[in-house]
Design a protein around this motif. Structure first.
Motif, mmCIF file in Angstrom:
data_model
loop_
_atom_site.group_PDB
_atom_site.id
_atom_site.type_symbol
_atom_site.label_atom_id
_atom_site.label_comp_id
_atom_site.label_asym_id
_atom_site.label_seq_id
_atom_site.Cartn_x
_atom_site.Cartn_y
_atom_site.Cartn_z
ATOM 1 N N LYS A 93 -5.033 -47.367 -40.929
ATOM 2 C CA LYS A 93 -5.246 -45.764 -40.813
ATOM 3 C C LYS A 93 -6.001 -45.396 -42.175
ATOM 4 O O LYS A 93 -5.246 -45.192 -43.384
ATOM 5 N N PRO A 94 -7.081 -44.913 -41.730
ATOM 6 C CA PRO A 94 -7.527 -44.415 -43.021
ATOM 7 C C PRO A 94 -7.156 -42.773 -42.794
ATOM 8 O O PRO A 94 -7.031 -42.049 -42.160
ATOM 9 N N LYS A 95 -7.457 -41.975 -44.625
ATOM 10 C CA LYS A 95 -6.609 -41.055 -44.873
ATOM 11 C C LYS A 95 -8.118 -40.154 -44.265
ATOM 12 O O LYS A 95 -7.497 -38.915 -43.615
ATOM 13 N N LEU A 96 -9.532 -40.266 -44.025
ATOM 14 C CA LEU A 96 -10.123 -39.611 -43.595
ATOM 15 C C LEU A 96 -11.072 -40.412 -42.501
ATOM 16 O O LEU A 96 -11.421 -41.802 -42.705
ATOM 17 N N LEU A 97 -11.686 -40.029 -40.707
ATOM 18 C CA LEU A 97 -12.124 -40.706 -40.745
ATOM 19 C C LEU A 97 -13.668 -39.369 -40.615
ATOM 20 O O LEU A 97 -13.625 -38.545 -39.635
ATOM 21 N N LEU A 98 -15.147 -40.616 -40.895
ATOM 22 C CA LEU A 98 -16.314 -39.464 -39.933
ATOM 23 C C LEU A 98 -17.081 -40.049 -39.416
ATOM 24 O O LEU A 98 -17.229 -41.602 -39.250
ATOM 25 N N LEU A 99 -17.141 -38.934 -38.832
ATOM 26 C CA LEU A 99 -17.842 -39.760 -36.975
ATOM 27 C C LEU A 99 -18.937 -39.113 -37.148
ATOM 28 O O LEU A 99 -19.112 -37.854 -37.075
ATOM 29 N N ASP A 100 -20.375 -39.577 -37.814
ATOM 30 C CA ASP A 100 -21.143 -38.890 -37.445
ATOM 31 C C ASP A 100 -22.422 -39.852 -35.948
ATOM 32 O O ASP A 100 -22.885 -40.618 -36.017
ATOM 33 N N GLU A 101 -22.018 -38.419 -34.764
ATOM 34 C CA GLU A 101 -22.452 -38.293 -33.923
ATOM 35 C C GLU A 101 -22.042 -39.564 -32.932
ATOM 36 O O GLU A 101 -23.239 -40.539 -32.535
#
Length: 251
Positions: free
Chosen positions: A169-177
């Protein structure tokens, strides 16, 4: 609610001092609270992908700062950031190894941000965890753990990539399109998975061409134009904005 991520006056210029100089980010400010679902929209050239690369550590800022839980990470390496920040690309091939099986890809993902030795075989307890996580997708991947990911469709592979990103489980999930180029049948599936991940407590920052879907599920949204935030508000507020509708929602 505590602030998880704060982007302060960041600038990024490519080929500075040449005739091809491109000042992509021009004093961008953005705040993400813990547990938020943030959607960032904007046209081509707005700086969305550059922002993602900077947050993941692939690019350094020229000016400004990036604070994660109040601590600057602008000099932190990609590997060290990976302990707290996971990223899913628009091309699922970038998030999975084609010649490795589903379970082998997941085993690597489980060690995200940790030192990796030469031995990373799949343990039986991990295999059961992988099966359970994939079963939630309801697309049959839990029965294909020994299949190389190169034999999956784009939608299946992107769904796998999302599960992999959420394993540790990450603190932040970056989703690039993440829905780019997928068959329509998989687009809603991908957005459902993203919402499930966020509901389980992961903070999500989504960049997405499908502005309608992105804002419909966002707690907050930001509109980027030529390297700056020009509009912000709740997802619903931006969906109702005449300016946003004309520019990004087809009127």
């Amino acid at each position: 609610m505590a602030t998880l991520l704060k982007i302060e006056d960041i600038h990024k210029t490519f080929e500075a001092g040449t005739v091809n100089e491109n000042h992509v980010l021009k004093g961008l400010d953005l705040t993400v609270e813990e547990g938020d679902f943030i959607s960032v929209i904007g046209g081509n050239g707005a700086g969305k992908s550059t922002l993602m690369n900077i947050l993941a550590g692939g690019l350094q800022v020229d000016q400004g700062d990036i604070l994660l839980e109040g601590k600057s990470i602008k000099q932190t390496s990609v590997r060290k950031r990976a302990k707290d920040i996971a990223r899913v690309f628009q091309d699922p091939k970038m998030g999975t190894a084609s010649r490795l099986t589903i379970e082998e890809n997941m085993a690597i993902a489980k060690k995200r941000g940790a030192k990796r030795g030469l031995s990373w075989g799949v343990k039986e307890k991990d295999r059961e965890e992988f099966k359970a996580a994939l079963k939630e997708l309801n697309i049959g991947l839990e029965n294909r753990l020994k299949v190389d990911t190169q034999y999956l469709s784009g939608g299946q592979r992107q769904a796998l990539t999302l599960v992999m990103a959420a394993l540790v489980k990450p603190k932040l999930l970056l989703l690039d399109e993440p829905s780019m180029g997928l068959a329509p049948i998989f687009i809603q599936e991908i957005f459902d998975i993203i919402q499930d991940i966020q509901k389980q407590g992961t903070t999500v920052l989504l960049i997405e061409q499908n502005a309608n879907k992105a804002l419909a599920i966002a707690d907050r949204g930001y509109v980027l134009e030529t390297g700056k935030v020009v509009l912000s508000g709740t997802g619903k507020e931006l969906l109702a904005s005449e300016e946003v509708r004309k520019a990004y929602l087809g009127g």
